[in-house]
Design an enzyme around this catalytic site. Structure first.
Site, PDB file in Angstrom:
ATOM      1  N   GLN A   1       3.669 -51.300  -9.807  1.00 45.34           N
ATOM      2  CA  GLN A   1       4.464 -50.608 -10.778  1.00 45.34           C
ATOM      3  C   GLN A   1       5.291 -49.751 -10.187  1.00 45.34           C
ATOM      4  O   GLN A   1       6.510 -49.617 -10.771  1.00 45.34           O
ATOM      5  CB  GLN A   1       3.607 -50.141 -12.081  1.00 45.34           C
ATOM      6  CG  GLN A   1       4.670 -50.152 -13.185  1.00 45.34           C
ATOM      7  CD  GLN A   1       5.022 -51.378 -13.693  1.00 45.34           C
ATOM      8  OE1 GLN A   1       4.755 -52.635 -13.576  1.00 45.34           O
ATOM      9  NE2 GLN A   1       5.983 -51.195 -14.669  1.00 45.34           N
TER      10      GLN A   1
ATOM     11  N   GLY B   1       8.162 -50.902  -8.374  1.00 41.19           N
ATOM     12  CA  GLY B   1       8.902 -51.718  -9.038  1.00 41.19           C
ATOM     13  C   GLY B   1       9.414 -53.261  -8.628  1.00 41.19           C
ATOM     14  O   GLY B   1       8.303 -53.753  -8.113  1.00 41.19           O
TER      15      GLY B   1
ATOM     16  N   GLU C   1     -20.551 -59.371  -4.074  1.00 38.98           N
ATOM     17  CA  GLU C   1     -21.904 -58.413  -4.151  1.00 38.98           C
ATOM     18  C   GLU C   1     -22.181 -57.950  -5.454  1.00 38.98           C
ATOM     19  O   GLU C   1     -22.755 -56.743  -5.615  1.00 38.98           O
ATOM     20  CB  GLU C   1     -21.567 -57.176  -3.075  1.00 38.98           C
ATOM     21  CG  GLU C   1     -21.306 -57.990  -1.679  1.00 38.98           C
ATOM     22  CD  GLU C   1     -22.099 -56.862  -0.564  1.00 38.98           C
ATOM     23  OE1 GLU C   1     -22.997 -56.368  -0.803  1.00 38.98           O
ATOM     24  OE2 GLU C   1     -21.477 -57.291   0.593  1.00 38.98           O
TER      25      GLU C   1
ATOM     26  N   GLU D   1     -19.895 -57.114 -14.286  1.00 40.38           N
ATOM     27  CA  GLU D   1     -20.835 -57.472 -15.645  1.00 40.38           C
ATOM     28  C   GLU D   1     -22.340 -57.287 -14.925  1.00 40.38           C
ATOM     29  O   GLU D   1     -23.077 -56.579 -15.627  1.00 40.38           O
ATOM     30  CB  GLU D   1     -20.511 -58.974 -15.993  1.00 40.38           C
ATOM     31  CG  GLU D   1     -19.389 -59.071 -16.644  1.00 40.38           C
ATOM     32  CD  GLU D   1     -18.136 -59.333 -15.824  1.00 40.38           C
ATOM     33  OE1 GLU D   1     -17.110 -59.476 -16.555  1.00 40.38           O
ATOM     34  OE2 GLU D   1     -18.436 -59.450 -14.489  1.00 40.38           O
TER      35      GLU D   1
END
Length: 389
Positions: A343, A346, A370, A374
């Protein structure tokens, strides 16, 4: 720059690896990435520098060093390119470490010298089409027939498994059924070139274009019974132990990614001008770069705390928790860091001629390989005493 929680020797070693990465990797990495080229010649030079033998005993050609040094090396390589960083991480953590930790003297003497020297690479075949996070669902089977194991099955997403210098892959396989009906899982070493062992064409991946990654198939592959790694039926426990170390090392790789994004974003925010002033003068940009600095510092502390615990001999739930926390935080912050850096750049950040685009593509897998984010949250929650499934 010296960090108070690392020794002078570690920082001196950091300088050596950083110079190597800038001289031997940086000038070529963009082309290697475009060509999806795995630089075998670079692996040899990394071996000459001693990177593959950092934690291996001197009797096998290693330096007998500490785990922190390995993390420093992975971090510094990862600052220049994530694919090269994962090549070292997987070569040591998934290739050398299982043999070094669980192998017999004969197995170590046969395979470690070449792996430690960087003359050969090894893969670790755990993941399958239907068994990733649920590794207990392994379908690959190995049947003992006289003095040979006969292996049948398939593995996928296996790093360093099909290069020109890959010498072996250690695979997990069902070798029987326990009294409670659960699968008995063992680990078996399958040398490259064994009849019936097929390395399928390399994946066309989103990122890590330089890393060597293949699916593998095993069709009545026969290997000596002596290729059993460690104790029969302990394969599940062996891979869990292997992954704990690997998560710390992956966290070091993610740290390198964050630091690269900070360096690139800070440089661009200083040089790029709009409306007559550097864009870093704008709070909208400056605050994002500041967030990268915070993420880098926090990630660094988590990585090297976990590495220090490993070097101090800490094992069990305490190390598992530290590794999971480091891996979760650094991998997710690495993905965020590449988004922020892109960002800041740009439109140029969307162009492949700028390294930030490569880092953006490479980062996502850090949250998956690996142990997914979760899985890390599950481990952390269990470490807190929560009965999460």
């Amino acid at each position: 720059m010296a960090y108070s929680f690392l020794s002078d020797d570690h920082e001196a070693f950091r300088g050596v690896v950083r110079d190597f990465a800038r001289a031997e990797i940086a000038p070529h990495v963009a082309q290697w990435d475009r060509d999806h080229h795995f630089p075998v010649e670079l692996v040899a030079r990394m071996g000459e520098l001693g990177l593959f033998g950092l934690t291996a005993p001197e009797e096998y050609g290693g330096a007998g060093g500490d785990f922190t040094s390995l993390c420093v090396a992975i971090e510094e390589l990862g600052r220049v390119d994530q694919s090269i960083g994962i090549t070292l991480e997987a070569a040591v953590g998934l290739g050398i470490n299982p043999i070094l930790t669980f192998g017999t003297d004969e197995q170590k003497q046969a395979w470690l010298p070449d792996l430690v020297a960087g003359r050969a690479l090894a893969g670790f075949g755990l993941t399958e089409p239907g068994a990733g996070s649920d590794a207990g669902a392994t379908k690959t089977r190995a049947v003992l027939d006289g003095d040979e194991w006969v292996v049948d099955g398939a593995k996928q997403f296996i790093t360093n498994s099909g290069s020109a210098i890959t010498s072996l892959v250690t695979v997990t396989a069902r070798t029987g059924t326990r009294d409670d009906g659960s699968a008995e899982i063992s680990t078996i070493v399958v040398p490259s070139g064994t009849p019936g062992f097929t390395v399928e064409p390399a994946y066309d991946k989103l990122g890590w274009h330089i890393s060597d990654t293949h699916p593998l198939t095993f069709d009545s592959v026969r290997v000596p019974a002596a290729n059993l790694l460690g104790t029969r039926g302990r394969g599940y426990a062996q891979f869990l132990a292997t992954l704990v170390d690997g998560r710390i090392a992956i966290a070091a790789l993610a740290l390198g990614c964050i630091e690269a994004c900070l360096e690139m974003a800070r440089g661009y925010a200083t040089e790029r001008t709009t409306f007559g002033a550097p864009i870093g003068r704008k709070q909208g940009v400056a605050f994002q770069v500041a967030d990268l600095a915070v993420a880098a510092r926090a990630a660094r502390a988590l990585v090297y705390e976990a590495a220090a615990m490993k070097d101090a001999g800490v094992t069990g739930p305490e190390l598992t928790q530290a590794a999971a926390v480091a891996k979760l935080y650094t991998s997710e912050q690495a993905v965020t860091a590449t988004r922020i850096a892109t960002q800041v750049f740009g439109g140029y950040g969307f162009m492949e001629e700028y390294p930030v685009a490569r880092f953006y593509r490479d980062a996502k897998i850090l949250e998956i390989g690996e142990g997914t984010s979760e899985v890390q949250r599950m481990l952390i929650a269990r470490g807190l005493g929560l009965p999460v499934e």
